[in-house]
Design a protein around this motif. Structure first.
Motif, PDB file in Angstrom:
ATOM      1  N   GLN A 107      29.150  39.844  32.176  1.00 48.37           N
ATOM      2  CA  GLN A 107      29.211  41.289  31.970  1.00 48.37           C
ATOM      3  C   GLN A 107      28.462  42.028  33.072  1.00 48.37           C
ATOM      4  O   GLN A 107      28.920  43.039  33.580  1.00 48.37           O
ATOM      5  CB  GLN A 107      28.640  41.668  30.602  1.00 48.37           C
ATOM      6  CG  GLN A 107      28.835  43.141  30.258  1.00 48.37           C
ATOM      7  CD  GLN A 107      30.308  43.531  30.196  1.00 48.37           C
ATOM      8  OE1 GLN A 107      31.052  42.977  29.402  1.00 48.37           O
ATOM      9  NE2 GLN A 107      30.720  44.468  31.025  1.00 48.37           N
ATOM     10  N   ALA A 108      27.311  41.488  33.483  1.00 52.45           N
ATOM     11  CA  ALA A 108      26.546  42.107  34.570  1.00 52.45           C
ATOM     12  C   ALA A 108      27.336  42.092  35.875  1.00 52.45           C
ATOM     13  O   ALA A 108      27.336  43.071  36.622  1.00 52.45           O
ATOM     14  CB  ALA A 108      25.202  41.390  34.737  1.00 52.45           C
ATOM     15  N   LEU A 109      28.012  40.984  36.150  1.00 52.86           N
ATOM     16  CA  LEU A 109      28.837  40.903  37.364  1.00 52.86           C
ATOM     17  C   LEU A 109      29.992  41.904  37.305  1.00 52.86           C
ATOM     18  O   LEU A 109      30.314  42.561  38.306  1.00 52.86           O
ATOM     19  CB  LEU A 109      29.365  39.484  37.549  1.00 52.86           C
ATOM     20  CG  LEU A 109      28.317  38.442  37.927  1.00 52.86           C
ATOM     21  CD1 LEU A 109      28.889  37.030  37.785  1.00 52.86           C
ATOM     22  CD2 LEU A 109      27.814  38.684  39.343  1.00 52.86           C
ATOM     23  N   ALA A 110      30.608  42.006  36.143  1.00 50.56           N
ATOM     24  CA  ALA A 110      31.709  42.959  35.976  1.00 50.56           C
ATOM     25  C   ALA A 110      31.202  44.388  36.162  1.00 50.56           C
ATOM     26  O   ALA A 110      31.842  45.200  36.852  1.00 50.56           O
ATOM     27  CB  ALA A 110      32.349  42.791  34.595  1.00 50.56           C
ATOM     28  N   ASN A 111      30.057  44.678  35.578  1.00 50.41           N
ATOM     29  CA  ASN A 111      29.480  46.020  35.723  1.00 50.41           C
ATOM     30  C   ASN A 111      29.176  46.329  37.181  1.00 50.41           C
ATOM     31  O   ASN A 111      29.465  47.428  37.671  1.00 50.41           O
ATOM     32  CB  ASN A 111      28.207  46.146  34.884  1.00 50.41           C
ATOM     33  CG  ASN A 111      28.472  46.115  33.403  1.00 50.41           C
ATOM     34  OD1 ASN A 111      29.602  46.288  32.939  1.00 50.41           O
ATOM     35  ND2 ASN A 111      27.425  45.878  32.624  1.00 50.41           N
ATOM     36  N   ALA A 112      28.609  45.355  37.888  1.00 43.61           N
ATOM     37  CA  ALA A 112      28.287  45.548  39.304  1.00 43.61           C
ATOM     38  C   ALA A 112      29.540  45.791  40.137  1.00 43.61           C
ATOM     39  O   ALA A 112      29.503  46.514  41.128  1.00 43.61           O
ATOM     40  CB  ALA A 112      27.516  44.344  39.834  1.00 43.61           C
ATOM     41  N   ALA A 113      30.645  45.187  39.713  1.00 43.61           N
ATOM     42  CA  ALA A 113      31.913  45.375  40.427  1.00 43.61           C
ATOM     43  C   ALA A 113      32.629  46.642  39.982  1.00 43.61           C
ATOM     44  O   ALA A 113      33.660  47.002  40.552  1.00 43.61           O
ATOM     45  CB  ALA A 113      32.816  44.160  40.200  1.00 43.61           C
ATOM     46  N   GLY A 114      32.094  47.293  38.946  1.00 47.45           N
ATOM     47  CA  GLY A 114      32.713  48.522  38.453  1.00 47.45           C
ATOM     48  C   GLY A 114      34.007  48.270  37.701  1.00 47.45           C
ATOM     49  O   GLY A 114      34.903  49.107  37.714  1.00 47.45           O
ATOM     50  N   LEU A 115      34.099  47.111  37.067  1.00 43.93           N
ATOM     51  CA  LEU A 115      35.324  46.738  36.364  1.00 43.93           C
ATOM     52  C   LEU A 115      35.011  46.381  34.926  1.00 43.93           C
ATOM     53  O   LEU A 115      33.920  45.888  34.619  1.00 43.93           O
ATOM     54  CB  LEU A 115      35.966  45.516  37.029  1.00 43.93           C
ATOM     55  CG  LEU A 115      36.472  45.667  38.453  1.00 43.93           C
ATOM     56  CD1 LEU A 115      36.840  44.309  39.024  1.00 43.93           C
ATOM     57  CD2 LEU A 115      37.662  46.601  38.482  1.00 43.93           C
ATOM     58  N   PRO A 116      35.992  46.586  34.029  1.00 42.58           N
ATOM     59  CA  PRO A 116      35.828  46.029  32.687  1.00 42.58           C
ATOM     60  C   PRO A 116      35.829  44.509  32.791  1.00 42.58           C
ATOM     61  O   PRO A 116      36.379  43.941  33.737  1.00 42.58           O
ATOM     62  CB  PRO A 116      37.057  46.520  31.922  1.00 42.58           C
ATOM     63  CG  PRO A 116      37.838  47.378  32.845  1.00 42.58           C
ATOM     64  CD  PRO A 116      37.225  47.314  34.200  1.00 42.58           C
TER      65      PRO A 116
END
Length: 79
Positions: A15-24
Motif C-alpha cells: 500500500q505504501a508503494l502504491a501510495n508513493a506511485a500515486g496509484l490505487p
C-alpha cells in the motif's frame, strides 16, 4: 485483494508503494505485474539471442545471407 491472503506487513508495504506511485493498490499491482512480464520476456529474448549468436553455424548462415561485418582496419601506432 480478492482471493489473495497476505500478511499485514506485506499489505502495508504494498500500500505504501502504491501510495508513493500515486496509484490505487490494484492499479499498482497490475503495473508491477506488467513490468515483471516485460522483464521475463526480455530475459527470455536475451537467452535466445545468446544461444543463437553462440552457434557458429547460425552466425555463418546469417553472415552468408546478410553479409559479415567489415573487418576493422587498424593502423599500428608507436607507444
Amino acid at each position: 485483494m480478492a482471493g489473495i491472503e497476505i500478511d499485514d506487513t506485506t499489505a502495508d508495504a504494498l500500500q505504501a508503494l502504491a501510495n508513493a506511485a500515486g496509484l490505487p493498490l490494484d492499479a499498482y499491482l497490475a503495473h508491477v505485474a506488467e513490468e515483471k512480464r516485460r522483464e521475463r520476456a526480455l530475459d527470455e529474448g536475451a537467452e535466445i539471442f545468446r544461444q543463437v549468436t553462440g552457434d557458429p553455424e547460425t552466425v555463418a548462415a546469417f553472415d552468408a545471407e546478410y553479409g559479415a561485418p567489415a573487418p576493422a582496419h587498424t593502423t599500428p601506432r608507436a607507444a
